[in-house]
Design an enzyme around this catalytic site. Structure first.
Site, PDB file in Angstrom:
ATOM      1  N   ASP A 164       7.213  39.933  31.636  1.00 23.99           N
ATOM      2  CA  ASP A 164       8.124  38.786  31.492  1.00 23.99           C
ATOM      3  C   ASP A 164       8.250  37.956  32.774  1.00 23.99           C
ATOM      4  O   ASP A 164       9.186  37.170  32.923  1.00 23.99           O
ATOM      5  CB  ASP A 164       9.501  39.269  31.009  1.00 23.99           C
ATOM      6  N   HIS A 207     -14.227  26.257  48.567  1.00 26.98           N
ATOM      7  CA  HIS A 207     -12.894  26.577  48.045  1.00 26.98           C
ATOM      8  C   HIS A 207     -12.373  27.870  48.660  1.00 26.98           C
ATOM      9  O   HIS A 207     -11.842  28.732  47.971  1.00 26.98           O
ATOM     10  CB  HIS A 207     -12.926  26.656  46.511  1.00 26.98           C
ATOM     11  N   ASP A 232      -7.477  22.045  54.668  1.00 23.86           N
ATOM     12  CA  ASP A 232      -7.450  21.108  53.531  1.00 23.86           C
ATOM     13  C   ASP A 232      -6.211  21.472  52.733  1.00 23.86           C
ATOM     14  O   ASP A 232      -6.181  22.499  52.052  1.00 23.86           O
ATOM     15  CB  ASP A 232      -8.731  21.271  52.703  1.00 23.86           C
ATOM     16  N   ASP A 261      -3.901  15.024  49.315  1.00 23.93           N
ATOM     17  CA  ASP A 261      -5.102  15.860  49.487  1.00 23.93           C
ATOM     18  C   ASP A 261      -5.737  15.456  50.817  1.00 23.93           C
ATOM     19  O   ASP A 261      -6.467  14.473  50.872  1.00 23.93           O
ATOM     20  CB  ASP A 261      -6.041  15.606  48.298  1.00 23.93           C
ATOM     21  N   HIS A 301     -20.876  18.076  48.887  1.00 31.33           N
ATOM     22  CA  HIS A 301     -20.041  17.431  47.869  1.00 31.33           C
ATOM     23  C   HIS A 301     -20.031  15.915  48.040  1.00 31.33           C
ATOM     24  O   HIS A 301     -20.409  15.389  49.090  1.00 31.33           O
ATOM     25  CB  HIS A 301     -18.591  17.966  47.940  1.00 31.33           C
ATOM     26  N   HIS A 356     -12.874  11.336  45.129  1.00 31.00           N
ATOM     27  CA  HIS A 356     -12.445  11.576  43.742  1.00 31.00           C
ATOM     28  C   HIS A 356     -11.125  10.841  43.550  1.00 31.00           C
ATOM     29  O   HIS A 356     -10.425  10.545  44.525  1.00 31.00           O
ATOM     30  CB  HIS A 356     -12.304  13.083  43.445  1.00 31.00           C
ATOM     31  N   HIS A 385      -7.492  16.213  41.448  1.00 26.92           N
ATOM     32  CA  HIS A 385      -8.715  15.550  40.966  1.00 26.92           C
ATOM     33  C   HIS A 385      -8.257  14.784  39.730  1.00 26.92           C
ATOM     34  O   HIS A 385      -8.247  15.311  38.624  1.00 26.92           O
ATOM     35  CB  HIS A 385      -9.812  16.574  40.643  1.00 26.92           C
ATOM     36  N   GLU A 432     -13.653  11.665  51.902  1.00 28.65           N
ATOM     37  CA  GLU A 432     -13.727  12.989  52.521  1.00 28.65           C
ATOM     38  C   GLU A 432     -15.148  13.503  52.769  1.00 28.65           C
ATOM     39  O   GLU A 432     -15.549  14.509  52.201  1.00 28.65           O
ATOM     40  CB  GLU A 432     -12.969  14.001  51.657  1.00 28.65           C
ATOM     41  N   TYR A 484     -21.624  20.923  56.727  1.00 29.71           N
ATOM     42  CA  TYR A 484     -21.403  22.373  56.685  1.00 29.71           C
ATOM     43  C   TYR A 484     -22.699  23.084  57.031  1.00 29.71           C
ATOM     44  O   TYR A 484     -23.747  22.788  56.441  1.00 29.71           O
ATOM     45  CB  TYR A 484     -20.923  22.792  55.294  1.00 29.71           C
ATOM     46  N   ARG A 541     -14.828  18.726  57.870  1.00 25.71           N
ATOM     47  CA  ARG A 541     -14.512  17.704  56.856  1.00 25.71           C
ATOM     48  C   ARG A 541     -13.297  16.932  57.356  1.00 25.71           C
ATOM     49  O   ARG A 541     -12.407  17.511  57.988  1.00 25.71           O
ATOM     50  CB  ARG A 541     -14.207  18.353  55.490  1.00 25.71           C
ATOM     51  N   GLU A 548     -10.598  14.179  55.633  1.00 27.96           N
ATOM     52  CA  GLU A 548     -10.227  13.627  54.319  1.00 27.96           C
ATOM     53  C   GLU A 548      -8.928  12.842  54.403  1.00 27.96           C
ATOM     54  O   GLU A 548      -7.907  13.364  54.854  1.00 27.96           O
ATOM     55  CB  GLU A 548     -10.050  14.779  53.314  1.00 27.96           C
TER      56      GLU A 548
HETATM   57  N1  GLY Z   1      -8.823  19.887  48.083  1.00 28.98           N
HETATM   58  C1  GLY Z   1      -9.780  19.620  47.094  1.00 28.98           C
HETATM   59  C2  GLY Z   1     -10.588  18.458  47.428  1.00 28.98           C
HETATM   60  O1  GLY Z   1     -10.624  18.050  48.572  1.00 28.98           O
HETATM   61  O2  GLY Z   1     -11.175  17.865  46.575  1.00 28.98           O
HETATM   62 MN    MN Z   2      -9.043  18.270  49.920  1.00 25.49          MN
HETATM   63 MN    MN Z   3     -10.251  15.965  47.889  1.00 26.61          MN
END
Ligand code: GLY
Ligand code: MN
Ligand code: MN
Length: 448
Positions: free
Chosen positions: A40, A244, A261, A272, A351, A355, A362, A385, A389, A408, A410
């Site tokens: 619960d 991640h 991040d 973000d 990446h 986004h 996202h 961002e 790496y 990175r 961002e």
């Molecule tokens: N923190 C996830 C991204 O940067 O997309």
């Molecule tokens: Mn991020």
């Molecule tokens: Mn991001």
């Protein structure tokens, strides 16, 4: 009950959606339900973003129906009835009696009456807007009601004959942030900026990554943002090469960089933000060389993010600077155009650069229209961002000074009106500009 923003904003959102849906249609938007950690014990409740966007109501077990032009009310909420015993455990509930006035809706009914009310809400409507697959129990109820209506009207006249993806209209609407939403996103970014500054000030060799996560969360919570918008990444050294990474359980070492991040969620809006800085407060020469490449790429991407530019323009601008930097550092060979064509940089960039950002980190909204990248337009919010790496990867070896480094940077931006189109207009608004990213500014903050 405190709404995240005033009633007129929710009214405007519902009216706009109904105008886009058109006459002869009905939309159904279920709330999120509780989910359980074990037995619960619940996971923290997070309202469904679409439902929150249209109502502001933070309760599970609800559904909003929008039926433009309906005589008995176009906006109808189904919600949980008040229950004294439940309220002793979970706190006060709104209840259908109070919901219309509190939320600016035409009517509200107990959720238990939804099944009985569906045929009437559907009758005579030709189009049903719903996010099929998101709420399977409701989908089943809806399909049964449509089937029953069809059976009763063999001519087909009374039953809807089109089921349309609600996302097609609602997520396009959510993609363009209203002035109220932009204010909330700026607040989310301001709180997030304070948290990043706190983490930079507290950072020292020998600390656990989790101690910096605690500093971030401390600042989020004390400034009114109880949740992070996504699990914070605090990644020392080579952990930054795991996109991640959220274990946050290693020790921060003298001479390493740390990548943070992290963004808070403020009244259902996400920030973000990523910064990478030296654990001991001073960049080493190789760290400096690599950091300057990523920073130049990020600045090039910000410069490319303009109203009218395509969504991938920042990504392309960043990729060129990253590829030039990789060539200059001797990590990849040759000419920049050839390197970009061969995608020689991609093992190290991993990446994309952007986004959408909004209620979801996202966020929703199409990136392409008829297969082509769409144009950036005023009110769209996105991240910028780029990163580089260098995991210790035998398939993509790099010279020793950079092995095990990940960087990175961002920021969160909102597209403004084209520069020069009026007093005070800007091409973009950088929401997270308060967090330092130039080497001198980071070092001054950490050693000040
Ligand atoms: N923190 C996830 C991204 O940067 O997309
Ligand atoms: Mn991020
Ligand atoms: Mn991001």
């Amino acid at each position: 009950m405190n709404l995240a923003v005033g009633l007129p904003e929710y009214r405007r959102r519902r009216a706009r959606l109904m105008a886009l849906m058109g006459a002869g249609s009905v939309a159904f938007v279920p709330s999120a339900d509780l989910s359980y950690r074990n037995r619960d014990v619940e996971h923290p409740f997070r309202q469904d973003s679409d439902f929150h966007y249209l109502t502001g109501l933070e309760e599970p077990g609800c559904l909003l129906a929008l039926a433009p032009g309906r005589e008995d009310g176009a906006t109808v909420l189904f919600c949980q009835e008040r229950d004294e015993r439940m309220e002793r455990y979970r706190g006060e509930q709104l209840g259908p009696e109070r919901a219309p006035a509190a939320l600016g809706l035409d009517a509200a009914l107990p959720h238990g009456e939804l099944g009985g009310a569906l045929p009437e809400l559907l009758a005579g409507r030709s189009r049903v807007y719903v996010a099929l697959g998101e709420h399977p129990a409701f989908d089943q109820q809806l399909i049964e009601s449509v089937g029953a209506l069809r059976a009763r009207a063999p001519s087909g006249g009374a039953a809807p004959d089109e089921i349309v993806a609600l996302e097609r209209v609602l997520h396009e609407q959510r993609l363009f942030k209203s002035p109220v939403e932009r204010r909330l996103m700026r607040q989310a970014a301001d709180i997030t900026a304070a948290a990043h500054l706190r983490a930079m000030r507290h950072c020292a060799p020998g600390m656990a990554e989790a101690e910096l996560e605690a500093e971030l969360r401390h600042e989020f919570m004390r400034r009114g943002a109880p949740a992070a918008a996504y699990p914070p990444i605090v990644a020392g050294g080579a952990n930054a090469c795991v996109m991640h990474y959220t274990n946050n359980d290693a020790t921060l070492r003298d001479g390493d960089l740390v990548l943070i991040d992290a963004g808070c969620e403020y009244r259902c809006y996400a920030a973000d933000v990523t910064r990478t800085f030296p654990v001991n407060g001073r960049f080493s020469p190789p760290q400096r060389d690599l950091y300057e490449v990523v920073l130049a790429a990020q600045r090039a991407a910000l410069a490319a993010a303009r109203p009218g530019a395509t969504f991938d323009a920042p990504d392309q601008a960043a990729a060129r600077v990253l590829a030039e930097g990789l060539i200059a550092l001797g990590i990849i060979d040759g000419d920049v155009d050839q390197a970009l064509e061969d995608k020689a940089h991609e093992p190290f960039t991993i990446h994309r650069c952007s986004h959408w950002l909004g209620m979801d980190v996202h966020d929703v909204g199409a990136y392409r229209i008829d297969g082509a990248w769409r144009a950036l337009q005023p009110g769209m919010a996105l991240t910028i961002e780029p990163g580089l790496y260098f995991p210790d990867d035998p398939a993509n070896p790099v010279p020793p000074p950079w092995r095990g480094m990940g960087i990175r940077i961002e920021d969160d931006i909102v597209i403004g009106k084209a520069a020069g189109s009026g007093a005070g207009d800007a091409a973009i608004h950088i929401l997270s500009a308060a967090v330092p990213k130039a080497i001198d500014d980071i070092e001054a903050l950490m050693n000040g």
